[in-house]
Design a protein around this motif. Structure first.
Motif, PDB file in Angstrom:
ATOM      1  N   PHE A  12       0.888  -1.167   0.000  1.00  0.00           N
ATOM      2  CA  PHE A  12       0.000   0.000   0.000  1.00  0.00           C
ATOM      3  C   PHE A  12       0.922   1.211   0.000  1.00  0.00           C
ATOM      4  O   PHE A  12       1.533   1.511   1.020  1.00  0.00           O
ATOM      5  CB  PHE A  12      -0.884   0.021   1.237  1.00  0.00           C
ATOM      6  CG  PHE A  12      -1.900  -1.100   1.271  1.00  0.00           C
ATOM      7  CD1 PHE A  12      -2.989  -1.071   0.418  1.00  0.00           C
ATOM      8  CD2 PHE A  12      -1.764  -2.153   2.151  1.00  0.00           C
ATOM      9  CE1 PHE A  12      -3.936  -2.085   0.438  1.00  0.00           C
ATOM     10  CE2 PHE A  12      -2.706  -3.170   2.182  1.00  0.00           C
ATOM     11  CZ  PHE A  12      -3.788  -3.133   1.322  1.00  0.00           C
ATOM     12  N   PHE A  15       4.288   1.040   1.854  1.00  0.00           N
ATOM     13  CA  PHE A  15       4.177   0.092   2.950  1.00  0.00           C
ATOM     14  C   PHE A  15       3.991  -1.332   2.434  1.00  0.00           C
ATOM     15  O   PHE A  15       3.091  -1.606   1.640  1.00  0.00           O
ATOM     16  CB  PHE A  15       3.001   0.487   3.836  1.00  0.00           C
ATOM     17  CG  PHE A  15       2.835  -0.405   5.015  1.00  0.00           C
ATOM     18  CD1 PHE A  15       3.585  -0.207   6.150  1.00  0.00           C
ATOM     19  CD2 PHE A  15       1.924  -1.456   4.972  1.00  0.00           C
ATOM     20  CE1 PHE A  15       3.436  -1.037   7.238  1.00  0.00           C
ATOM     21  CE2 PHE A  15       1.777  -2.291   6.055  1.00  0.00           C
ATOM     22  CZ  PHE A  15       2.534  -2.077   7.193  1.00  0.00           C
ATOM     23  N   SER A  37      -1.959  -7.645  15.245  1.00  0.00           N
ATOM     24  CA  SER A  37      -2.666  -6.605  14.497  1.00  0.00           C
ATOM     25  C   SER A  37      -1.744  -5.937  13.488  1.00  0.00           C
ATOM     26  O   SER A  37      -0.596  -5.653  13.784  1.00  0.00           O
ATOM     27  CB  SER A  37      -3.202  -5.581  15.488  1.00  0.00           C
ATOM     28  OG  SER A  37      -4.002  -4.663  14.816  1.00  0.00           O
ATOM     29  N   GLY A  38      -2.252  -5.724  12.291  1.00  0.00           N
ATOM     30  CA  GLY A  38      -1.457  -5.065  11.250  1.00  0.00           C
ATOM     31  C   GLY A  38      -0.504  -5.994  10.543  1.00  0.00           C
ATOM     32  O   GLY A  38       0.289  -5.563   9.714  1.00  0.00           O
ATOM     33  N   GLY A  39      -0.579  -7.300  10.840  1.00  0.00           N
ATOM     34  CA  GLY A  39       0.362  -8.254  10.261  1.00  0.00           C
ATOM     35  C   GLY A  39       0.077  -8.594   8.806  1.00  0.00           C
ATOM     36  O   GLY A  39       0.921  -9.150   8.116  1.00  0.00           O
ATOM     37  N   GLY A  40      -1.143  -8.301   8.352  1.00  0.00           N
ATOM     38  CA  GLY A  40      -1.463  -8.590   6.957  1.00  0.00           C
ATOM     39  C   GLY A  40      -2.478  -9.715   6.773  1.00  0.00           C
ATOM     40  O   GLY A  40      -2.706 -10.164   5.652  1.00  0.00           O
ATOM     41  N   LYS A  41      -3.099 -10.148   7.849  1.00  0.00           N
ATOM     42  CA  LYS A  41      -4.064 -11.258   7.758  1.00  0.00           C
ATOM     43  C   LYS A  41      -5.262 -10.903   6.893  1.00  0.00           C
ATOM     44  O   LYS A  41      -5.628 -11.649   5.985  1.00  0.00           O
ATOM     45  CB  LYS A  41      -4.563 -11.646   9.166  1.00  0.00           C
ATOM     46  CG  LYS A  41      -3.469 -11.900  10.155  1.00  0.00           C
ATOM     47  CD  LYS A  41      -4.019 -12.233  11.523  1.00  0.00           C
ATOM     48  CE  LYS A  41      -4.800 -11.107  12.188  1.00  0.00           C
ATOM     49  NZ  LYS A  41      -3.977  -9.962  12.606  1.00  0.00           N
ATOM     50  N   SER A  42      -5.860  -9.752   7.198  1.00  0.00           N
ATOM     51  CA  SER A  42      -7.046  -9.354   6.418  1.00  0.00           C
ATOM     52  C   SER A  42      -6.675  -9.145   4.961  1.00  0.00           C
ATOM     53  O   SER A  42      -7.426  -9.527   4.063  1.00  0.00           O
ATOM     54  CB  SER A  42      -7.633  -8.059   6.956  1.00  0.00           C
ATOM     55  OG  SER A  42      -8.055  -8.234   8.275  1.00  0.00           O
ATOM     56  N   THR A  43      -5.516  -8.553   4.747  1.00  0.00           N
ATOM     57  CA  THR A  43      -5.081  -8.310   3.370  1.00  0.00           C
ATOM     58  C   THR A  43      -4.986  -9.619   2.602  1.00  0.00           C
ATOM     59  O   THR A  43      -5.476  -9.731   1.478  1.00  0.00           O
ATOM     60  CB  THR A  43      -3.728  -7.574   3.373  1.00  0.00           C
ATOM     61  OG1 THR A  43      -3.859  -6.405   4.183  1.00  0.00           O
ATOM     62  CG2 THR A  43      -3.307  -7.182   1.988  1.00  0.00           C
ATOM     63  N   GLU A 158     -12.008 -12.210  11.266  1.00  0.00           N
ATOM     64  CA  GLU A 158     -12.326 -11.954  12.679  1.00  0.00           C
ATOM     65  C   GLU A 158     -13.829 -11.953  12.917  1.00  0.00           C
ATOM     66  O   GLU A 158     -14.396 -10.958  13.372  1.00  0.00           O
ATOM     67  CB  GLU A 158     -11.715 -10.627  13.138  1.00  0.00           C
ATOM     68  CG  GLU A 158     -10.231 -10.597  12.881  1.00  0.00           C
ATOM     69  CD  GLU A 158      -9.471  -9.730  13.847  1.00  0.00           C
ATOM     70  OE1 GLU A 158      -9.930  -9.591  15.006  1.00  0.00           O
ATOM     71  OE2 GLU A 158      -8.413  -9.218  13.459  1.00  0.00           O
ATOM     72  N   HIS A 191      -6.663 -12.765  15.875  1.00  0.00           N
ATOM     73  CA  HIS A 191      -5.387 -12.446  16.504  1.00  0.00           C
ATOM     74  C   HIS A 191      -5.339 -13.021  17.917  1.00  0.00           C
ATOM     75  O   HIS A 191      -4.467 -12.687  18.701  1.00  0.00           O
ATOM     76  CB  HIS A 191      -5.078 -10.950  16.468  1.00  0.00           C
ATOM     77  CG  HIS A 191      -6.133 -10.093  17.061  1.00  0.00           C
ATOM     78  ND1 HIS A 191      -6.736  -9.088  16.359  1.00  0.00           N
ATOM     79  CD2 HIS A 191      -6.717 -10.110  18.262  1.00  0.00           C
ATOM     80  CE1 HIS A 191      -7.641  -8.517  17.116  1.00  0.00           C
ATOM     81  NE2 HIS A 191      -7.642  -9.115  18.279  1.00  0.00           N
TER      82      HIS A 191
END
Ligand SMILES: Nc1ncnc2c1ncn2[C@@H]1O[C@H](COP(=O)(O)OP(=O)(O)OP(=O)(O)O)[C@@H](O)[C@H]1O
Ligand SMILES: [Mg+2]
Lengths: 325, 278
Positions: A12, A15, A37-43, A158, A191
């Protein structure tokens, strides 16, 4: 036959959200994407669903290349953290949505909706609006809606994240049972390591856009690949230059060979557990034991003890740059 | 309290008993007083004046050929303009909310100009653009399209500004959910997005219609106010007053009032239908 993610990169702007991710998700199993959190799972999940496009790399679902397929054509069920209900439609209409789009005969749609609502225990709520349901009920509705189109894979981001602890726990047990009934290849993001360990057949640990380890809950817990996985799956403490779980630290009140000696600096009783902090030359070590055991040792502040790893304990060497989350 | 009617949202029946506390009772009282002073009493006065001279006078005033032509022109043009706005408004709002392009901030401000401009200034602007020495070669002065263009100009922002905040608040998840269930962009718009927008579109349409019906300043210069051709009701009412025919002016006003009420009710019914359909 499974989901194959090969060489996926995603940025992104500057990033890096995902970096060379390779994962195979087995057919018919319940797989957890676990990480901070922010690790890229949702992505990653959204790339599998086609809601986001990867900069490079390929996705194949059940052997078919899906990299360039739009979300509409992937036949993937997606469940969102905040339910994403169609507010103006009844519960039954929400569930029927995918089938109506596919122009299935009315009677068939009605029968299928009925069956699904029973499956998610919402039979008596068919004609309510989503705003008249609780959070947990809304999420079960969203799940029924996703299952209605008989997706090849079911992806949940989640799904229970917005619910309180008790409902979360009920729903995760329920999801496990539901999966045993339906057997659709399922990937869910969490998470919460406890959720992953309890529910999943297979866990993919993701951190800072990279896959740290893939394995069964036992493999991950017993043979963590590195500091990060060890630290993320449960509490750790450092003993003799190795990470070890506090309950795997053996405490003795008399000298032992190769044991590290120290003084108990703090004793904390939490329910059936006792947590003792031992100050040694090499820093503080945390230990956990049952109340009974602590009493038999006469453990209290100021007592000198000798610490060693329990036989068969899981340990990993401490790496110089640990990012224990 | 859910109805068992099939395929319809369960209606929550609110009990008929009032839920007023003393404080909210006071609030309601003030609101009613305000509403009465500003709206109800003047409206009643117009109605009373309209029928003051008896039914025959009223009927004669309304069916007078010149008046009837003005009412027809005004109402049909306002309806036409509102229909155009119903299509264009959401499209413009969509572009403003969802697309990124250079000059977007400027466009945001330009949209409000018809709101901010004194209407007679708008009239001058329109006259210089579409008048006899039009720089773009479109001369509609003293013709019916002049009324249409003037209405279009002043009503542009209504639906755009009503729809825009609703669109901004819409959950993107919901559109993604529809997509992953196989819905095309168009189906998602029609079945998921549009039902959420209809209350705003309907409210904007009502405003746009009412503004059209009452418009004066922006069109007097361009339309020429030719009786039976380009004369609108607001101009007609003014000339009645100038000729000391108050009852006649009030009669026309009463007819406009009834038509506007009908339009608002119809819009509300349509909006409820669409919002529920999905
Ligand atoms: N649309 C976007 N634009 C810019 N950055 C994004 C976008 N989506 C995600 N990111 C960034 O990518 C990183 C990974 O995000 P992602 O949502 O995949 O994390 P996650 O593992 O799901 O975290 P969480 O558990 O908090 O949901 C984050 O640092 C986030 O800020
Ligand atoms: Mg996430």
């Amino acid at each position: 036959m499974s989901i194959e993610v090969a060489g996926v990169n995603k940025k992104f702007g500057d990033f890096v959200a995902l970096e060379n991710v390779n994962v195979t998700i087995p057919t018919g199993q319940l797989t957890a994407l676990l990480g901070p959190s922010g690790g890229g799972k949702s992505t990653l999940l959204r790339i599998i669903a086609g809601l986001e496009t990867a900069d490079s790399g390929t996705i194949s679902i059940n052997g078919n290349d899906a990299t360039r397929l739009p979300a509409q054509k992937r036949n993937v069920g997606f469940v969102f953290q905040h339910y994403a209900v169609f507010k103006h439609m009844t519960v039954a209409k929400n569930v029927a949505f995918g089938l109506e789009i596919r122009k299935r005969p009315k009677a068939e749609v009605a029968a299928r909706v009925d069956e699904l609502l029973k499956l998610v225990h919402l039979g008596q709520f068919a004609h309510r609006l989503p705003s008249q349901l609780s959070g947990g009920q809304r999420q079960r509705m969203a799940l029924a809606r996703a299952l209605a189109v008989e997706p090849q894979v079911l992806l949940l981001d989640e799904p229970f994240g917005a619910l309180d602890a008790k409902v979360r726990k009920e729903l995760r047990d329920w999801l496990r049972r539901l999966h045993d009934e339906v057997h659709v290849t399922t990937v869910f993001v969490t998470h919460d390591q406890e959720e992953a360990l309890e529910v999943a057949d297979e866990i993919v640990v993701i951190n800072e856009g990279r896959v740290e380890q893939v394995g069964s809950p036992d493999q991950l817990y017993d043979e963590p690949a590195n500091n990060f996985v060890m630290g993320f799956l449960g509490e750790v403490t450092t003993l003799n230059g190795r990470l070890v779980r506090p309950h795997d630290v053996e405490v003795a009140t008399s000298p032992r060979p190769e044991a590290l000696t120290g003084t108990v600096s703090r004793v904390l009783r939490i329910g059936f557990e006792v947590r003792a902090t031992v100050t040694t030359e090499a820093g503080d070590v945390t230990t956990v034991m049952t109340r009974t055991h602590a009493r038999s040792l006469g453990l209290e502040s100021g007592v000198q003890v000798w610490l060693s790893e329990a036989a068969g304990a899981t340990t990993v060497p401490v790496e110089p740059t640990t990012t224990v989350g | 309290m859910t109805s068992i009617e099939l395929g319809r949202p369960a209606k929550i029946r609110r009990s008929a008993r009032s839920t007023l506390t003393p404080v909210s009772g006071l609030g309601l009282g003030i609101a009613m007083l305000w509403f009465s002073l500003l709206v109800l009493i003047p409206l009643t006065a117009v109605m009373v004046t309209a029928v003051d001279g008896g039914w025959d006078t009223f009927w004669a005033a309304v069916t007078n050929a010149q008046t009837a032509a003005a009412i027809r022109l005004t109402v049909f043009t306002a309806v036409g303009v509102t229909l155009v706005n119903i299509v264009m408004g959401p499209i413009i709002a969509w572009v403003l909310v969802r697309d990124r392009f250079p000059g977007k901030a400027v466009l945001e401000i330009l949209i409000d100009i018809p709101f901010a401009l004194p209407t007679i200034v708008a009239g001058l602007v329109l006259l210089s653009l579409y008048g006899s020495d039009s720089p773009i070669g479109i001369d509609i002065v003293n013709q019916r399209p002049a009324v249409f263009v003037a209405f279009l100009f002043v009503t542009l922002p209504f639906i755009v500004r009503m729809v825009q905040p609703v669109l901004e608040e819409l959950d993107r998840d919901v559109e993604e959910a529809a997509a992953s269930l196989g819905a095309s962009r168009f189906t998602t718009f029609r079945r998921v997005i549009l039902p959420s927008l209809t209350p705003a579109i309907a409210a904007g349409a009502a405003l746009s219609f009412a503004r059209g019906v009452s418009e004066y300043g922006s069109l007097v210069l361009l339309s020429g106010n030719l009786p039976n051709k380009t004369e609108v009701t607001s101009v007609r009412i003014l000339s009645s007053i100038e000729n000391d025919q108050r009852a006649s002016a009030a009669a026309v006003a009463a007819v406009l009032l009834v038509i506007s009420l009908v339009v608002i009710v119809v819009l509300d019914i349509i909006q409820r239908r669409v919002a529920r359909r999905g």
